[in-house]
Design a protein around this motif. Structure first.
Motif, PDB file in Angstrom:
ATOM      1  N   LEU A 248       0.823  -1.210   0.000  1.00 52.34           N
ATOM      2  CA  LEU A 248       0.000   0.000   0.000  1.00 52.34           C
ATOM      3  C   LEU A 248       0.858   1.262   0.000  1.00 52.34           C
ATOM      4  CD1 LEU A 248      -2.827  -1.112   2.443  1.00 52.34           C
ATOM      5  CD2 LEU A 248      -3.104  -0.475   0.040  1.00 52.34           C
ATOM      6  N   GLY A 249       2.000   1.213   0.674  1.00 53.67           N
ATOM      7  CA  GLY A 249       2.894   2.368   0.662  1.00 53.67           C
ATOM      8  C   GLY A 249       3.357   2.705  -0.742  1.00 53.67           C
ATOM      9  N   VAL A 250       3.719   1.667  -1.510  1.00 52.83           N
ATOM     10  CA  VAL A 250       4.183   1.876  -2.887  1.00 52.83           C
ATOM     11  C   VAL A 250       3.033   2.290  -3.796  1.00 52.83           C
ATOM     12  CG1 VAL A 250       5.196   0.753  -4.907  1.00 52.83           C
ATOM     13  CG2 VAL A 250       6.116   0.272  -2.625  1.00 52.83           C
ATOM     14  N   VAL A 251       1.903   1.577  -3.691  1.00 51.57           N
ATOM     15  CA  VAL A 251       0.771   1.835  -4.595  1.00 51.57           C
ATOM     16  C   VAL A 251       0.153   3.207  -4.340  1.00 51.57           C
ATOM     17  CG1 VAL A 251      -1.549   1.108  -5.229  1.00 51.57           C
ATOM     18  CG2 VAL A 251       0.251  -0.603  -4.951  1.00 51.57           C
ATOM     19  N   LEU A 252      -0.140   3.515  -3.074  1.00 52.08           N
ATOM     20  CA  LEU A 252      -0.814   4.771  -2.761  1.00 52.08           C
ATOM     21  C   LEU A 252       0.069   5.984  -3.041  1.00 52.08           C
ATOM     22  CD1 LEU A 252      -2.719   3.870   0.540  1.00 52.08           C
ATOM     23  CD2 LEU A 252      -3.638   4.075  -1.770  1.00 52.08           C
ATOM     24  N   SER A 253       1.380   5.851  -2.823  1.00 48.71           N
ATOM     25  CA  SER A 253       2.268   6.980  -3.139  1.00 48.71           C
ATOM     26  C   SER A 253       2.345   7.196  -4.647  1.00 48.71           C
ATOM     27  CB  SER A 253       3.668   6.732  -2.566  1.00 48.71           C
ATOM     28  OG  SER A 253       4.234   5.532  -3.089  1.00 48.71           O
ATOM     29  N   SER A 254       2.326   6.116  -5.411  1.00 51.85           N
ATOM     30  CA  SER A 254       2.384   6.240  -6.873  1.00 51.85           C
ATOM     31  C   SER A 254       1.123   6.892  -7.422  1.00 51.85           C
ATOM     32  CB  SER A 254       2.577   4.857  -7.512  1.00 51.85           C
ATOM     33  OG  SER A 254       3.780   4.258  -7.068  1.00 51.85           O
ATOM     34  N   THR A 255      -0.046   6.431  -6.951  1.00 52.34           N
ATOM     35  CA  THR A 255      -1.294   7.005  -7.448  1.00 52.34           C
ATOM     36  C   THR A 255      -1.517   8.422  -6.919  1.00 52.34           C
ATOM     37  OG1 THR A 255      -2.445   5.797  -5.679  1.00 52.34           O
ATOM     38  CG2 THR A 255      -2.480   4.836  -7.880  1.00 52.34           C
ATOM     39  N   ALA A 256      -0.907   8.754  -5.778  1.00 49.87           N
ATOM     40  CA  ALA A 256      -0.984  10.132  -5.279  1.00 49.87           C
ATOM     41  C   ALA A 256      -0.302  11.079  -6.255  1.00 49.87           C
ATOM     42  CB  ALA A 256      -0.339  10.232  -3.892  1.00 49.87           C
ATOM     43  N   VAL A 257       0.862  10.677  -6.760  1.00 52.45           N
ATOM     44  CA  VAL A 257       1.584  11.502  -7.738  1.00 52.45           C
ATOM     45  C   VAL A 257       0.778  11.616  -9.035  1.00 52.45           C
ATOM     46  CG1 VAL A 257       3.669  11.667  -9.151  1.00 52.45           C
ATOM     47  CG2 VAL A 257       3.838  10.949  -6.755  1.00 52.45           C
ATOM     48  N   ILE A 258       0.188  10.492  -9.462  1.00 53.73           N
ATOM     49  CA  ILE A 258      -0.624  10.511 -10.684  1.00 53.73           C
ATOM     50  C   ILE A 258      -1.838  11.423 -10.508  1.00 53.73           C
ATOM     51  CG2 ILE A 258      -2.049   9.112 -12.224  1.00 53.73           C
ATOM     52  CD1 ILE A 258      -0.135   6.774 -11.631  1.00 53.73           C
ATOM     53  N   GLY A 259      -2.491  11.340  -9.340  1.00 54.13           N
ATOM     54  CA  GLY A 259      -3.639  12.198  -9.072  1.00 54.13           C
ATOM     55  C   GLY A 259      -3.266  13.667  -9.098  1.00 54.13           C
ATOM     56  N   ASP A 260      -2.089  13.987  -8.579  1.00 57.64           N
ATOM     57  CA  ASP A 260      -1.590  15.365  -8.617  1.00 57.64           C
ATOM     58  C   ASP A 260      -1.367  15.812 -10.063  1.00 57.64           C
ATOM     59  OD1 ASP A 260      -0.586  17.793  -7.956  1.00 57.64           O
ATOM     60  OD2 ASP A 260       1.147  17.063  -6.852  1.00 57.64           O
ATOM     61  N   LEU A 261      -0.818  14.929 -10.875  1.00 61.63           N
ATOM     62  CA  LEU A 261      -0.575  15.261 -12.284  1.00 61.63           C
ATOM     63  C   LEU A 261      -1.883  15.460 -13.058  1.00 61.63           C
ATOM     64  CD1 LEU A 261       2.361  12.808 -13.092  1.00 61.63           C
ATOM     65  CD2 LEU A 261       2.469  15.311 -13.167  1.00 61.63           C
ATOM     66  N   ILE A 262      -2.899  14.682 -12.719  1.00 60.61           N
ATOM     67  CA  ILE A 262      -4.191  14.823 -13.399  1.00 60.61           C
ATOM     68  C   ILE A 262      -4.774  16.204 -13.150  1.00 60.61           C
ATOM     69  CG2 ILE A 262      -6.597  14.032 -13.400  1.00 60.61           C
ATOM     70  CD1 ILE A 262      -5.482  11.194 -12.899  1.00 60.61           C
ATOM     71  N   GLU A 263      -4.719  16.653 -11.880  1.00 61.24           N
ATOM     72  CA  GLU A 263      -5.241  17.989 -11.600  1.00 61.24           C
ATOM     73  C   GLU A 263      -4.378  19.062 -12.257  1.00 61.24           C
ATOM     74  OE1 GLU A 263      -6.215  21.437  -8.556  1.00 61.24           O
ATOM     75  OE2 GLU A 263      -4.479  20.139  -8.321  1.00 61.24           O
ATOM     76  N   SER A 264      -3.059  18.830 -12.323  1.00 58.17           N
ATOM     77  CA  SER A 264      -2.171  19.776 -13.001  1.00 58.17           C
ATOM     78  C   SER A 264      -2.554  19.910 -14.480  1.00 58.17           C
ATOM     79  CB  SER A 264      -0.715  19.314 -12.882  1.00 58.17           C
ATOM     80  OG  SER A 264      -0.274  19.343 -11.543  1.00 58.17           O
ATOM     81  N   LEU A 265      -2.969  18.792 -15.074  1.00 57.70           N
ATOM     82  CA  LEU A 265      -3.415  18.814 -16.469  1.00 57.70           C
ATOM     83  C   LEU A 265      -4.643  19.705 -16.632  1.00 57.70           C
ATOM     84  CD1 LEU A 265      -3.342  17.702 -19.394  1.00 57.70           C
ATOM     85  CD2 LEU A 265      -4.734  15.792 -18.587  1.00 57.70           C
ATOM     86  N   PHE A 266      -5.609  19.558 -15.717  1.00 57.75           N
ATOM     87  CA  PHE A 266      -6.814  20.389 -15.770  1.00 57.75           C
ATOM     88  C   PHE A 266      -6.467  21.870 -15.607  1.00 57.75           C
ATOM     89  CE2 PHE A 266      -9.362  16.588 -13.936  1.00 57.75           C
ATOM     90  CZ  PHE A 266      -9.444  16.032 -15.204  1.00 57.75           C
ATOM     91  N   LYS A 267      -5.592  22.168 -14.646  1.00 57.16           N
ATOM     92  CA  LYS A 267      -5.221  23.572 -14.394  1.00 57.16           C
ATOM     93  C   LYS A 267      -4.459  24.163 -15.569  1.00 57.16           C
ATOM     94  CE  LYS A 267      -3.132  22.787 -10.472  1.00 57.16           C
ATOM     95  NZ  LYS A 267      -2.404  23.017  -9.216  1.00 57.16           N
ATOM     96  N   ARG A 268      -3.583  23.381 -16.171  1.00 56.91           N
ATOM     97  CA  ARG A 268      -2.795  23.887 -17.298  1.00 56.91           C
ATOM     98  C   ARG A 268      -3.720  24.201 -18.486  1.00 56.91           C
ATOM     99  NH1 ARG A 268       2.327  24.595 -18.801  1.00 56.91           N
ATOM    100  NH2 ARG A 268       2.936  24.056 -16.704  1.00 56.91           N
ATOM    101  N   GLU A 269      -4.699  23.331 -18.725  1.00 58.78           N
ATOM    102  CA  GLU A 269      -5.645  23.603 -19.814  1.00 58.78           C
ATOM    103  C   GLU A 269      -6.483  24.847 -19.534  1.00 58.78           C
ATOM    104  OE1 GLU A 269      -8.034  20.547 -21.351  1.00 58.78           O
ATOM    105  OE2 GLU A 269      -6.373  19.197 -21.798  1.00 58.78           O
ATOM    106  N   ALA A 270      -6.772  25.100 -18.233  1.00 61.86           N
ATOM    107  CA  ALA A 270      -7.561  26.278 -17.871  1.00 61.86           C
ATOM    108  C   ALA A 270      -6.693  27.531 -17.774  1.00 61.86           C
ATOM    109  CB  ALA A 270      -8.272  26.043 -16.543  1.00 61.86           C
ATOM    110  N   GLY A 271      -5.373  27.365 -17.800  1.00 58.65           N
ATOM    111  CA  GLY A 271      -4.467  28.505 -17.753  1.00 58.65           C
ATOM    112  C   GLY A 271      -4.306  29.125 -16.384  1.00 58.65           C
ATOM    113  N   VAL A 272      -4.413  28.296 -15.308  1.00 57.49           N
ATOM    114  CA  VAL A 272      -4.261  28.818 -13.947  1.00 57.49           C
ATOM    115  C   VAL A 272      -3.198  28.015 -13.213  1.00 57.49           C
ATOM    116  CG1 VAL A 272      -6.640  29.635 -13.825  1.00 57.49           C
ATOM    117  CG2 VAL A 272      -6.098  27.319 -13.039  1.00 57.49           C
TER     118      VAL A 272
END
Length: 310
Positions: A248-272
């Motif tokens: 769980l330490g490996v899996v949850l930390s990996s998906t945490a980074v992916i989740g952060d990147l997904i929101e970064s994608l949304f923000k970058r498309e919105a220009g904020v």
């Protein structure tokens, strides 16, 4: 006489940014966890559902705000009403107020039925719209917002009220505490290691600050936190063993980074840069929740199908 030149605000150092992020995160989640572990069930359950529904509503407002900045049509108010109804409906199911406590399958059936009716309702809403030129976009964006924020956050409720065997003295609150702690340690590990030695960019077109060194730091720090937590609180966590703590330490930390990147994608498309300005050093609600959103269902599925599997 020439007008005086105003001083440019000093850019905060990485240490200052980290301290702001850590302080904002610690205060918010301390309040949430204190409410969850209150001995009075009326207080703990009532405050819990208000907090989780409030986070979902605020996050959904920010998501639809990003969509609007991107120029995408959506049925904002239909989505907000649907998000609140979904959260409250799941709460009533998992707490047994409508006779479904102890049956995860029936709770899942409720959510599935709700999503079907929600999509149907959006289509009817589009029928009544005066302008039908962006109907598919409006329906798709509204549904994505509902599933990205309230539906994913709903898994926290299903973990918190998970129906463990009656003989077991622990409860789901420890698993909620556990996966939030791991996720936030992942965030801190990624930020600290990435700031100190990060050189190799992960996906610079989406998040220029993310590095592979930071990703490794997220996994190491989160896994270490997992092992420490399980060592002290493992007796309150049904089915938990050292091997599960590592996985769980490996899996949850990996998906945490992916989740952060997904929101970064949304923000970058919105220009904020940030989804909002509610929390100093962090940004908005989505900036706070991004790494938790996908970890909640992963933690729930691991709990249901592996840790409590006969």
């Amino acid at each position: 006489m020439p007008e005086p030149v105003s001083a440019t605000p000093a850019t905060p150092s990485k240490a200052q940014v980290f301290l702001r992020r850590f302080t904002s995160t610690a205060i918010l989640w301390a309040v949430v966890l204190a409410a969850m572990f209150a001995k009075n069930h009326v207080i703990s359950d009532g405050v819990f559902v208000l907090l989780i529904a409030g986070l979902a509503l605020a996050g959904l407002i920010e998501f639809y705000g990003l969509a609007e900045k991107r120029g995408l049509a959506c049925f904002k108010y239909s989505g907000l009403v649907g998000g609140v109804l979904l959260m409250v409906g799941t709460f009533l199911n998992v707490t047994g107020h409508i006779g479904t406590q102890g049956s995860p399958a029936r709770v899942n059936d409720f959510e599935t039925s709700f999503l079907i009716l929600f999509v149907l309702g959006l289509c009817v809403r589009q029928f009544l719209a005066k302008d039908n030129s962006a109907g598919m976009t409006a329906i798709a964006v509204t549904l994505l917002g509902l599933m990205y924020v309230p539906w994913l956050l709903n898994f926290i409720q299903k973990i918190n009220f998970f129906p463990f065997p009656e003989a077991f003295k622990g409860d789901g609150k420890f698993y909620v505490f556990y996966f939030i702690l791991l996720t936030k340690f992942s965030d801190m590990g990624a930020y600290l290691v990435g700031s100190l030695i990060g050189k190799h960019k992960m996906i610079p077109r989406i998040s220029p600050a993310k590095t592979w060194e930071g990703f490794a730091g997220a996994i190491l720090v989160s896994t270490g936190a997992s092992l420490v937590f399980v060592h002290f609180f493992g007796d309150h966590m049904f089915g938990m063993k050292t091997i599960h703590a590592i996985i769980l330490g490996v899996v949850l930390s990996s998906t945490a980074v992916i989740g952060d990147l997904i929101e970064s994608l949304f923000k970058r498309e919105a220009g904020v840069k940030d989804s909002g300005k509610l929390f100093p050093g962090i940004g908005g609600i989505l900036d706070l929740l991004d790494s938790l959103l996908f970890n909640a269902p992963i933690m729930y599925l691991y709990l249901r199908h592996i840790l409590t599997h006969p």
